[in-house]
Design an enzyme around this catalytic site. Structure first.
Site, PDB file in Angstrom:
ATOM      1  N   ASP A 266     -54.014  44.059  57.136  1.00 34.88           N
ATOM      2  CA  ASP A 266     -53.883  45.202  58.023  1.00 34.88           C
ATOM      3  C   ASP A 266     -53.506  46.401  57.158  1.00 34.88           C
ATOM      4  O   ASP A 266     -53.016  46.252  56.035  1.00 34.88           O
ATOM      5  CB  ASP A 266     -52.845  44.941  59.129  1.00 34.88           C
ATOM      6  CG  ASP A 266     -53.045  45.907  60.296  1.00 34.88           C
ATOM      7  OD1 ASP A 266     -53.779  46.911  60.129  1.00 34.88           O
ATOM      8  OD2 ASP A 266     -52.484  45.672  61.383  1.00 34.88           O
TER       9      ASP A 266
HETATM   10  C1  BGC Z   1     -53.887  48.419  63.034  1.00 32.95           C
HETATM   11  C2  BGC Z   1     -55.184  47.648  62.960  1.00 32.95           C
HETATM   12  C3  BGC Z   1     -56.299  48.580  62.617  1.00 32.95           C
HETATM   13  C4  BGC Z   1     -55.991  49.285  61.310  1.00 32.95           C
HETATM   14  C5  BGC Z   1     -57.044  50.261  60.875  1.00 32.95           C
HETATM   15  C6  BGC Z   1     -53.652  49.270  61.809  1.00 32.95           C
HETATM   16  O1  BGC Z   1     -52.580  50.123  61.989  1.00 32.95           O
HETATM   17  O2  BGC Z   1     -52.816  47.537  63.230  1.00 32.95           O
HETATM   18  O3  BGC Z   1     -55.429  46.995  64.167  1.00 32.95           O
HETATM   19  O4  BGC Z   1     -57.509  47.886  62.562  1.00 32.95           O
HETATM   20  O5  BGC Z   1     -54.781  50.021  61.470  1.00 32.95           O
HETATM   21  O6  BGC Z   1     -57.113  51.339  61.719  1.00 32.95           O
END
Ligand code: BGC
Length: 751
Positions: A266
């Site tokens: 993530d």
């Molecule tokens: C989120 C993810 C997301 C990623 C990219 C993160 O803060 O938890 O779900 O895909 O950002 O935007």
């Protein structure tokens, strides 16, 4: 530009390798060769620095390929409800492109509420086509974290409280996306069940609960859906961050489940080079490490899996074999996606995609209550009053990374006006309350002016006055994806509807007995007014076609058939995680959150409570017609675990409208050496019936439906003895109980 350079590089390679065209194509570029052969060939030609380069970001959402070899990079995008607008190279801010507006599909709670895997397939195919058209290789979704607490700000991105329902719904979504040569990235692996302290919270959960409740969605995504990527989340499990968690990544994901795809961190979830390098993470995105502190720019070379990793390998401190494995996985992903020359071209904002969004939305909307058959709203109503901010607010902007820039969004009030006009019904509107008037996320603006100068009292007074003059009132409220109201990064603060909506509903119900409440939320909430209104509709976040899908249901073009994928309990304390008011269970104390309730999540817990603690049970949802579930028959009264046992359930439409019913089968173990929840969903089937029609729903169970996870030997175990199959149309409306004897020896199966 970049792509052109890569093609050029590839053609130069052909020249270097020889003279005749056939002989000159290097193995890794020859797509008649098996992917594994190509991957190993490409890997063998890469320098250590090139291997390092492909395993971390070069921009907010992309990673480089190997330009020298003509291997393209990877472009990711959120997910999971539509394809996110492009952002600036190094920032979250949208880039301001004019060709990145999308169709917003219904939130995954709505998809889960269809209880129809066919809808998942259509959803995956459609969103995959949008991603492909936009040249994205990885779609960051779907989300399959289990609904443990109704306070979780991101529940709307997930599929509810039941591991079986989640597993059944996620597989066709993934297959649909990946048919387009776009990888699904299942998130957030694992135990990311709250946003409070999401970056660091350490989840402590027993092994059995982990395997029976929190992992099945991910396991199905990997083993049955064949997901090409997965996203370890921010949280910790047993003291280690998910991205550096040996148990989650190496033992379970890559060991037990044989995952051959890419574990993509993530964004900003990596914290330590040695740990991520050795514990199974493959790619790093979103870190903000400039070597000193959190900075204004991403400093990609300072990523944990960039220079620090390269140095550790060059110094011999970390082995090359792990880097080779990571790079090989990335190459495999590239070959499955960007380098798959047979993948389709995709499409964007097509009529088919809008039709899919509307259909899924209509099928996921849940009719919770419908006294006096007040809905559908045709009848004698000549004048309908619509009240509520959610009737006029764009809901596709906000909520965090799933925020979108839509090509168009039909608002509930617009959809209702259109449908009412067709029936000659007048529609008037009153605001009722003011919620969130902002409407901007990462530079994407709704452009709506929702400002309001009247006081809260005046708004209610005006709505009440109008309610007295209308034949019917449709209140459209709920949450709205602003902070603490269903949004990433923050949980809800309480279980009730915000902005004084309860008072508005009470006042409307007192003014007009035909007051229908429609809520757009991704979460359950309290309903102190439940018995004062004749109808309640759970609408979720429906996306581009919100207004049309809602109007379809409210005016009867679509006969509702959605079923709740989570329990709507009376109060927060009716969820096991909150039952004791124990901060250790939520939101956690000193960084630890303890899942002391174990398996008792959702209906597994509320089954133990008095019925009046539940407003609407898991699996509940009404129709405008009526159904009779007939006496089920079993293919055999005994089962030894080989093959399947089939339950045939005749369902009759006893009303006068076409409609669909979901038959649900829960398994109950009568006697066990370990604690087992009273009942657990193990099969379901949706059937569409014309008035008077009867059809059989066939539900099959294999040995897995009877198994529990034995922590002593880490095996799925079935103990011989008596089981009961409970068949009904919601978790609290069981019509039949069939005994089934599990005969034979104790059965043990590995994950
Ligand atoms: C989120 C993810 C997301 C990623 C990219 C993160 O803060 O938890 O779900 O895909 O950002 O935007």
């Amino acid at each position: 530009m970049k792509f052109k350079a890569e093609i050029l590089a590839a053609s130069m390679i052909c020249v270097v390798f020889g003279s005749s065209a056939e002989k000159t194509v290097p193995v890794y570029l020859d797509d008649s060769q098996p992917i594994e052969t190509r991957v190993q060939d490409a890997l063998s030609r890469m320098t250590t620095a090139e291997k390092i380069a492909v395993i971390h970001a070069q921009s907010k959402f992309s990673s480089p390929g190997v330009q020298r070899l003509g291997i393209p990079g990877i472009w990711c995008t959120d997910g999971p409800h539509g394809v996110r607008p492009d952002v600036l190279w190094d920032e979250w801010e949208q880039a301001g492109a004019t060709n990145d507006s999308c169709v917003a599909f219904p939130a995954l709670t709505c998809l889960a509420a269809t209880w129809n895997p066919e809808m998942s397939a259509i959803y995956g195919q459609s969103i995959g086509e949008e991603a492909r058209y936009r040249n994205k290789n990885v779609l960051l979704g779907p989300g399959v974290n289990i609904y443990r607490t109704p306070l979780n700000g991101r529940n709307f991105e997930y599929m509810g409280e039941d591991p079986y329902l989640t597993a059944e719904m996620v597989v066709p979504y993934i297959q649909g996306v990946q048919k387009n040569g776009v990888a699904a990235c299942v998130k957030h692996y694992a135990l990311n069940n709250q946003e409070a302290d999401r970056d660091h919270v350490n989840v402590l959960v027993d092994d059995r609960t982990l395997h029976e409740i929190y992992l099945p969605g991910f396991k199905a995504a990997v083993k049955d859906g064949g997901a090409w990527s997965i996203m370890p989340g921010y949280n910790k499990y047993n003291g280690d961050h998910a991205c550096e968690n040996h148990t989650l990544l190496l033992d379970i994901l890559k060991g037990d489940w044989g995952f051959d795809g890419v574990a993509i961190s993530d964004w900003g979830a990596v914290h330590n080079t040695d740990k991520v390098a050795q514990n199974g993470l493959d790619m790093e995105f979103g870190s903000w490490t400039n070597g000193l502190n959190w900075g204004a720019s991403n400093a990609y070379d300072s990523y944990y899996l960039a220079t620090p990793y390269l140095k550790a390998i060059e110094e011999g401190r970390l082995p090359m074999k792990d880097l080779d494995d990571k790079a090989a996985r990335v190459l495999r992903l590239i070959m499955r996606t960007e380098m798959n020359r047979n993948r389709p071209y995709g499409s964007m904002n097509s009529d088919e995609h809008y039709a899919a969004a509307r259909r899924i939305g209509g099928e996921g909307i849940v009719l919770l209550k419908n006294d006096r058959n007040i809905l559908p709203a045709a009848g004698n109503a000549r004048k309908i009053l619509v009240v509520g901010e959610n009737a006029i607010k764009m809901m596709t902007v906000g909520g965090g990374s799933s925020s979108l820039k839509v090509q168009r969004e039909t608002l509930p009030l617009e959809g209702i006006r259109k449908a009412a006009a067709e029936k000659g019904i007048e529609v008037v509107y009153e605001r009722g309350y003011v919620g969130d008037v902002t409407g901007e996320y990462n530079g994407v603006k709704t452009g709506q002016d929702l400002s309001e100068s009247r006081s809260a009292e005046q708004l209610i007074a005006d709505a009440v006055k109008a309610a007295k003059e209308a034949d019917m009132v449709i209140f459209i409220g709920g949450l709205n994806k602003s902070d603490h109201q269903d949004a990433e990064g923050v949980d809800r603060l309480d279980f009730s509807l915000p902005y004084g909506q309860d008072a508005v509903i009470e006042a409307l119900a007192a003014a007009n007995p035909n007051t229908v409440v429609v809520t757009l939320t991704g979460n359950a909430y309290s309903m102190p007014w439940r018995d004062k209104v004749p109808a309640i509709v759970q609408g979720w976040y429906i996306g581009s076609e919100a207004g049309n899908a809602l109007a379809d249901v409210l005016f009867g073009k679509v006969n509702p058939s959605g079923k709740l994928p989570m329990t709507f309990a009376k109060s927060l304390q009716d969820y096991a995680a909150h039952a004791k008011g124990d901060a250790e269970m939520y939101p956690g104390v000193d960084g630890d959150v303890k899942y002391k309730e174990g398996l008792d999540v959702g209906y597994r817990y509320t089954d133990k409570l008095k019925k009046d603690r539940i407003n609407y049970a898991f699996g509940h949802g009404l129709s405008y017609t009526s159904f009779k579930i007939g006496q089920p028959t079993l293919s055999s009264k005994t089962f030894d675990g080989n093959g399947n046992v089939t339950v045939t359930v005749p369902v009759t439409n006893t009303g006068d409208r076409e409609g669909s019913e979901v038959v649900q089968l829960y398994v109950r173990d009568e006697k066990s050496s370990v604690y087992r929840p009273y009942k657990e969903l193990k099969a379901f089937g949706k059937v569409n019936l014309a008035p008077g029609e009867t059809r059989d729903v066939k539900l099959t169970l294999d040995k897995d439906a009877f198994a529990f996870y034995d922590v002593s030997d880490k095996m799925w175990t079935v103990e011989p003895g008596r089981f009961e199959l409970l068949i009904g149309n919601s978790s609290d409306n069981i019509s039949y109980r069939l005994p089934l004897e599990f005969k034979g020896d104790l059965l043990k199966t590995q994950d």
